[in-house]
Scaffold this active site. Structure first.
Site, PDB file in Angstrom:
ATOM      1  N   GLU A 162      45.270  49.765  45.080  1.00 50.98           N
ATOM      2  CA  GLU A 162      43.930  50.328  45.269  1.00 50.98           C
ATOM      3  C   GLU A 162      43.637  50.614  46.730  1.00 50.98           C
ATOM      4  O   GLU A 162      43.064  51.662  47.054  1.00 50.98           O
ATOM      5  CB  GLU A 162      42.861  49.367  44.728  1.00 50.98           C
ATOM      6  N   HIS A 206      47.927  46.427  48.455  1.00 54.37           N
ATOM      7  CA  HIS A 206      47.591  46.598  47.042  1.00 54.37           C
ATOM      8  C   HIS A 206      47.482  48.090  46.731  1.00 54.37           C
ATOM      9  O   HIS A 206      47.134  48.898  47.601  1.00 54.37           O
ATOM     10  CB  HIS A 206      46.261  45.921  46.728  1.00 54.37           C
ATOM     11  N   CYS A 263      41.509  42.835  41.816  1.00 56.20           N
ATOM     12  CA  CYS A 263      41.210  41.510  42.362  1.00 56.20           C
ATOM     13  C   CYS A 263      39.901  41.584  43.148  1.00 56.20           C
ATOM     14  O   CYS A 263      39.296  42.648  43.279  1.00 56.20           O
ATOM     15  CB  CYS A 263      42.357  41.055  43.275  1.00 56.20           C
ATOM     16  N   CYS A 301      40.160  44.097  46.206  1.00 51.01           N
ATOM     17  CA  CYS A 301      40.144  45.508  45.817  1.00 51.01           C
ATOM     18  C   CYS A 301      38.810  45.903  45.184  1.00 51.01           C
ATOM     19  O   CYS A 301      38.311  47.004  45.412  1.00 51.01           O
ATOM     20  CB  CYS A 301      41.312  45.814  44.896  1.00 51.01           C
TER      21      CYS A 301
END
Length: 158
Positions: free
Chosen positions: A54, A52, A82, A85
């Protein structure tokens, strides 16, 4: 405005994901008015849930800072994070999260849950939302519209 400046940098990261055919989510982390971490979604390219935007940006920022604590940093994310993260943002002790557009289907910065500001945790994150919301929403909508068309064409050809 500073928030818009850095959200534009996060959007540049999202465009990198877009060009790879990944869901266009981008992120930058700022410390003392300098970008110390950048990331964009690469789950499909890297074939891992952990790729991801992040998490990539947090990892890079931690390397620059020489510490897992990013206490005086601000994270700029084109899409509400999410649960994974959001947890990483809290664990990294990031001071502030600036979110471009919210994610009513999976967001954990206020939409479904707000893991960033749970009083039960030993750290809470300041949140600002809606920064360059139109641009952040548009790149996602365009991506998914094109994906639906591609999928439809593949079904017709198959």
């Amino acid at each position: 405005m500073t928030d818009e400046k850095y959200m534009r940098e996060a959007l540049k990261q999202a465009k990198k994901a877009y060009l790879l055919g990944e869901v266009p989510i981008g992120c930058v982390i700022v410390y003392q008015d300098k970008i110390i971490g950048r990331g964009y979604n690469r789950r499909n390219s890297k074939k891992t849930t952990l790729a991801h935007a992040e998490l990539t940006a947090i990892s890079r920022a931690s390397n620059i800072m020489g510490d897992w604590r990013l206490e005086d940093c601000t994270i700029y994310i084109t899409l509400e994070p999410c649960q994974m993260c959001s947890g990483a943002i809290v664990q990294a002790r990031i001071k502030r999260a600036v979110i471009g557009t919210m994610n009513p289907k999976a967001g954990c910065g206020g939409s479904i849950l707000n893991l960033l500001q749970m009083e039960e945790f030993n750290h809470q994150v300041e949140i600002s939302t809606g920064i360059l919301q139109e641009e952040c929403t548009e790149i996602l909508q365009t991506f998914f519209k094109e994906l639906r068309i591609r999928n439809k064409m593949e079904k017709l050809e198959g």
